[in-house]
Design a protein around this motif. Structure first.
Motif, PDB file in Angstrom:
ATOM      1  N   GLU A 183       2.988   1.509  -2.572  1.00  0.00           N
ATOM      2  CA  GLU A 183       3.632   2.807  -2.378  1.00  0.00           C
ATOM      3  C   GLU A 183       2.641   3.832  -1.845  1.00  0.00           C
ATOM      4  N   LYS A 184       1.421   3.777  -2.352  1.00  0.00           N
ATOM      5  CA  LYS A 184       0.394   4.715  -1.882  1.00  0.00           C
ATOM      6  C   LYS A 184       0.050   4.459  -0.416  1.00  0.00           C
ATOM      7  N   VAL A 185      -0.017   3.182  -0.043  1.00  0.00           N
ATOM      8  CA  VAL A 185      -0.305   2.847   1.350  1.00  0.00           C
ATOM      9  C   VAL A 185       0.831   3.316   2.247  1.00  0.00           C
ATOM     10  N   LEU A 186       2.071   3.135   1.806  1.00  0.00           N
ATOM     11  CA  LEU A 186       3.222   3.579   2.593  1.00  0.00           C
ATOM     12  C   LEU A 186       3.212   5.099   2.794  1.00  0.00           C
ATOM     13  N   LYS A 187       2.742   5.836   1.792  1.00  0.00           N
ATOM     14  CA  LYS A 187       2.634   7.288   1.944  1.00  0.00           C
ATOM     15  C   LYS A 187       1.594   7.649   2.999  1.00  0.00           C
ATOM     16  N   GLU A 188       0.493   6.873   3.016  1.00  0.00           N
ATOM     17  CA  GLU A 188      -0.523   7.105   4.050  1.00  0.00           C
ATOM     18  C   GLU A 188       0.030   6.783   5.432  1.00  0.00           C
ATOM     19  N   MET A 189       0.840   5.718   5.521  1.00  0.00           N
ATOM     20  CA  MET A 189       1.475   5.389   6.797  1.00  0.00           C
ATOM     21  C   MET A 189       2.392   6.520   7.256  1.00  0.00           C
ATOM     22  N   GLN A 190       3.127   7.086   6.319  1.00  0.00           N
ATOM     23  CA  GLN A 190       4.048   8.173   6.649  1.00  0.00           C
ATOM     24  C   GLN A 190       3.293   9.382   7.197  1.00  0.00           C
ATOM     25  N   LYS A 191       2.126   9.679   6.621  1.00  0.00           N
ATOM     26  CA  LYS A 191       1.317  10.802   7.111  1.00  0.00           C
ATOM     27  C   LYS A 191       0.941  10.608   8.578  1.00  0.00           C
ATOM     28  N   ARG A 192       0.707   9.346   8.939  1.00  0.00           N
ATOM     29  CA  ARG A 192       0.271   9.025  10.303  1.00  0.00           C
ATOM     30  C   ARG A 192       1.443   8.626  11.202  1.00  0.00           C
ATOM     31  N   GLN A 193       2.657   8.725  10.661  1.00  0.00           N
ATOM     32  CA  GLN A 193       3.880   8.393  11.406  1.00  0.00           C
ATOM     33  C   GLN A 193       3.844   6.968  11.954  1.00  0.00           C
ATOM     34  N   LEU A 194       3.387   6.037  11.123  1.00  0.00           N
ATOM     35  CA  LEU A 194       3.346   4.627  11.491  1.00  0.00           C
ATOM     36  C   LEU A 194       4.600   3.936  10.962  1.00  0.00           C
ATOM     37  N   THR A 195       5.256   3.167  11.828  1.00  0.00           N
ATOM     38  CA  THR A 195       6.419   2.397  11.376  1.00  0.00           C
ATOM     39  C   THR A 195       5.992   1.059  10.784  1.00  0.00           C
ATOM     40  N   HIS A 196       4.833   0.553  11.214  1.00  0.00           N
ATOM     41  CA  HIS A 196       4.336  -0.731  10.730  1.00  0.00           C
ATOM     42  C   HIS A 196       2.820  -0.669  10.553  1.00  0.00           C
ATOM     43  N   LEU A 197       2.320  -1.530   9.687  1.00  0.00           N
ATOM     44  CA  LEU A 197       0.879  -1.657   9.496  1.00  0.00           C
ATOM     45  C   LEU A 197       0.527  -3.136   9.367  1.00  0.00           C
ATOM     46  N   ILE A 198      -0.353  -3.607  10.232  1.00  0.00           N
ATOM     47  CA  ILE A 198      -0.844  -4.984  10.173  1.00  0.00           C
ATOM     48  C   ILE A 198      -2.132  -5.001   9.371  1.00  0.00           C
ATOM     49  N   ILE A 199      -2.134  -5.760   8.271  1.00  0.00           N
ATOM     50  CA  ILE A 199      -3.315  -5.900   7.418  1.00  0.00           C
ATOM     51  C   ILE A 199      -3.719  -7.365   7.418  1.00  0.00           C
TER      52      ILE A 199
ATOM     53  N   CYS B  53       8.399   1.414  17.912  1.00  0.00           N
ATOM     54  CA  CYS B  53       7.379   1.142  16.900  1.00  0.00           C
ATOM     55  C   CYS B  53       6.072   1.868  17.161  1.00  0.00           C
ATOM     56  N   SER B  54       5.477   2.307  16.078  1.00  0.00           N
ATOM     57  CA  SER B  54       4.110   2.807  16.088  1.00  0.00           C
ATOM     58  C   SER B  54       3.342   1.945  15.090  1.00  0.00           C
ATOM     59  N   ILE B  55       2.439   1.103  15.589  1.00  0.00           N
ATOM     60  CA  ILE B  55       1.849   0.036  14.788  1.00  0.00           C
ATOM     61  C   ILE B  55       0.388   0.344  14.463  1.00  0.00           C
ATOM     62  N   GLY B  56       0.080   0.383  13.183  1.00  0.00           N
ATOM     63  CA  GLY B  56      -1.303   0.526  12.737  1.00  0.00           C
ATOM     64  C   GLY B  56      -1.958  -0.839  12.665  1.00  0.00           C
ATOM     65  N   ILE B  57      -3.201  -0.920  13.153  1.00  0.00           N
ATOM     66  CA  ILE B  57      -3.916  -2.187  13.217  1.00  0.00           C
ATOM     67  C   ILE B  57      -5.109  -2.168  12.268  1.00  0.00           C
ATOM     68  N   ASP B  58      -5.284  -3.270  11.545  1.00  0.00           N
ATOM     69  CA  ASP B  58      -6.445  -3.464  10.679  1.00  0.00           C
ATOM     70  C   ASP B  58      -7.715  -3.476  11.536  1.00  0.00           C
ATOM     71  N   LYS B  59      -8.757  -2.805  11.057  1.00  0.00           N
ATOM     72  CA  LYS B  59     -10.020  -2.763  11.804  1.00  0.00           C
ATOM     73  C   LYS B  59     -10.638  -4.148  11.960  1.00  0.00           C
ATOM     74  N   ASN B  60     -10.193  -5.111  11.154  1.00  0.00           N
ATOM     75  CA  ASN B  60     -10.728  -6.465  11.227  1.00  0.00           C
ATOM     76  C   ASN B  60      -9.820  -7.432  11.989  1.00  0.00           C
ATOM     77  N   PHE B  61      -8.730  -6.926  12.559  1.00  0.00           N
ATOM     78  CA  PHE B  61      -7.797  -7.797  13.267  1.00  0.00           C
ATOM     79  C   PHE B  61      -8.451  -8.296  14.559  1.00  0.00           C
ATOM     80  N   PRO B  62      -8.609  -9.616  14.733  1.00  0.00           N
ATOM     81  CA  PRO B  62      -9.351 -10.138  15.892  1.00  0.00           C
ATOM     82  C   PRO B  62      -8.674  -9.843  17.223  1.00  0.00           C
TER      83      PRO B  62
ATOM     84  N   LEU C  71      -5.561   2.427  15.331  1.00  0.00           N
ATOM     85  CA  LEU C  71      -6.293   1.929  14.176  1.00  0.00           C
ATOM     86  C   LEU C  71      -5.653   2.487  12.911  1.00  0.00           C
ATOM     87  N   GLY C  72      -5.265   1.593  11.997  1.00  0.00           N
ATOM     88  CA  GLY C  72      -4.546   2.043  10.809  1.00  0.00           C
ATOM     89  C   GLY C  72      -5.195   1.700   9.488  1.00  0.00           C
ATOM     90  N   SER C  73      -6.432   1.211   9.529  1.00  0.00           N
ATOM     91  CA  SER C  73      -7.088   0.733   8.304  1.00  0.00           C
ATOM     92  C   SER C  73      -7.207   1.785   7.213  1.00  0.00           C
TER      93      SER C  73
END
Length: 358
Positions: free
Chosen positions: A4-20, A90-99, A117-119
């Motif tokens: 839930e906390k991560v989803l709130k951070e996504m909302q702040k950045r207006q991200l529809t998805h986050l790849i971890i 879609c607005s997609i956040g990407i993990d800083k470690n995603f190859p 970058l969505g890390s």
């Protein structure tokens, strides 16, 4: 709660998805550990709550997960499976470690989507330790105090090389309830101590050598990390002056830590003291790093971060002076930020110590 906390951070950045795809972060969020090697492994979070875990058929699931899994084989077009989750809005956040070998083809498949970058959505949640995590960090550091004492006593005998001492560390940590080292240990004699990340070799101690011991263990999924510098048989006036300078900087930085203080100002405090003592480029690294499930987590105690300290943060304070061809001195504790200050997690003495004369 963590999701839930991560989803709130996504909302702040207006991200529809986050790849971890960082296994440590996935474990933190859904309590599942995996070491995927070169295969794609990721947790896809969606703002609508429809989260999915992408898994290769070779992976092993040893308990039920309250999250949908998307299984694929080596011969499947797994990137297309992932791309099918997105549409043009879609607005997609990407993990800083995603190859890049996954990211670039994915971007070509869904070129109408926005990527960024969505890390930090996860990193900012991980950086505040809950009560259970805090207790594990305290316990891990207590063990590290015991281990560093054993290592110093081993070094005091003066008959082992750096490499021989380092090789004993994993067994010592295991004896105290850890899985093993949380990072490659540093045991550096004399001039080797001026190399921040020295790898133990066949060097042997001689009178007047400084000994930089930077070690940590992995305890119940959480890392410890500390550094002590001692001297073998004797200490020169110059070594003593440098040691006392580093210790003064370290204590001053720890004393100013409390909620609301900026990380960059803590770094400046230590750096200014060492500069007043005549050393600037000789202190050639950040003052500290965040730590928890990984020995180096996101965020630094450095000029790069004006972030204000918050209760529940854990990070290192480790000033040092490194004189090439002569010796090095580093002193490091972990601290846990409390409601009105900080708790120093390492209690092993820091006063200048000469060993090997018993």
């Amino acid at each position: 709660m963590r999701l839930e906390k991560v989803l709130k951070e996504m909302q702040k950045r207006q991200l529809t998805h986050l790849i971890i795809n960082d296994p440590s972060s996935i474990d933190y969020l859904i309590n599942y550990k995996n070491n995927p090697g070169e295969r794609m492994y990721l947790l896809l979070l969606s703002s609508d709550g429809h989260h999915k875990l992408f898994m290769n058929n070779l992976f092993y699931l040893d308990h039920e997960l309250d999250i949908e899994q998307v299984w694929y084989s080596d011969t499947d077009n797994y990137l297309q499976l992932l791309a099918d989750e997105f549409d043009g809005a879609c607005s997609i956040g990407i993990d800083k470690n995603f190859p890049a070998r996954f990211l670039i083809p994915l971007m070509n498949l869904v070129d109408e989507c926005h990527f960024e970058l969505g890390s930090e959505c996860v990193d900012r949640v991980r950086m505040i330790k809950d009560e259970k995590e805090q207790q594990l960090m305290i316990e891990a550091s207590k063990i590290n105090d015991l281990v560093v004492d054993e290592v110093i006593n081993i070094c005091a005998k003066g008959n082992l090389t750096e490499e021989e001492v380092s090789k004993q560390l994993e067994g010592i940590y295991q004896k105290h309830g850890c899985v093993g080292n949380s990072f490659e240990p540093i045991v550096a004699y004399g001039k080797n101590g001026a190399d921040n990340h020295h790898s133990g070799d066949d060097s042997r101690l001689k009178a007047g050598d400084s000994i930089v011991i930077d070690i940590g263990g992995l305890y119940k999924g959480y890392c410890s990390d500390m550094t002590r510098t001692v001297f073998y048989k004797e200490v020169s006036p110059k070594q003593k002056t440098v040691y006392e300078l580093v210790l003064k900087a370290q204590k001053a930085a720890e004393a100013m830590i409390k909620p609301g203080v900026r990380l960059c100002d803590i770094d400046k405090c230590a750096r200014d003291i060492i500069a007043e003592g005549g050393y600037t480029v000789e202190f050639n690294h950040r003052l500290g790093h965040f730590i928890g499930r990984d020995v180096h987590e996101w965020c630094d105690v450095s000029q790069n971060f004006d972030l204000e300290v918050q209760e529940g943060m854990t990070f290192s304070i480790e000033p040092g002076v490194y004189l090439q061809g002569e010796f090095g001195v580093r002193i490091e504790d972990l601290v846990l930020v409390t409601k009105d200050g900080c708790k120093v997690l390492n209690s092993y003495p820091k006063d200048l110590r000469i060993i090997g004369n018993d």
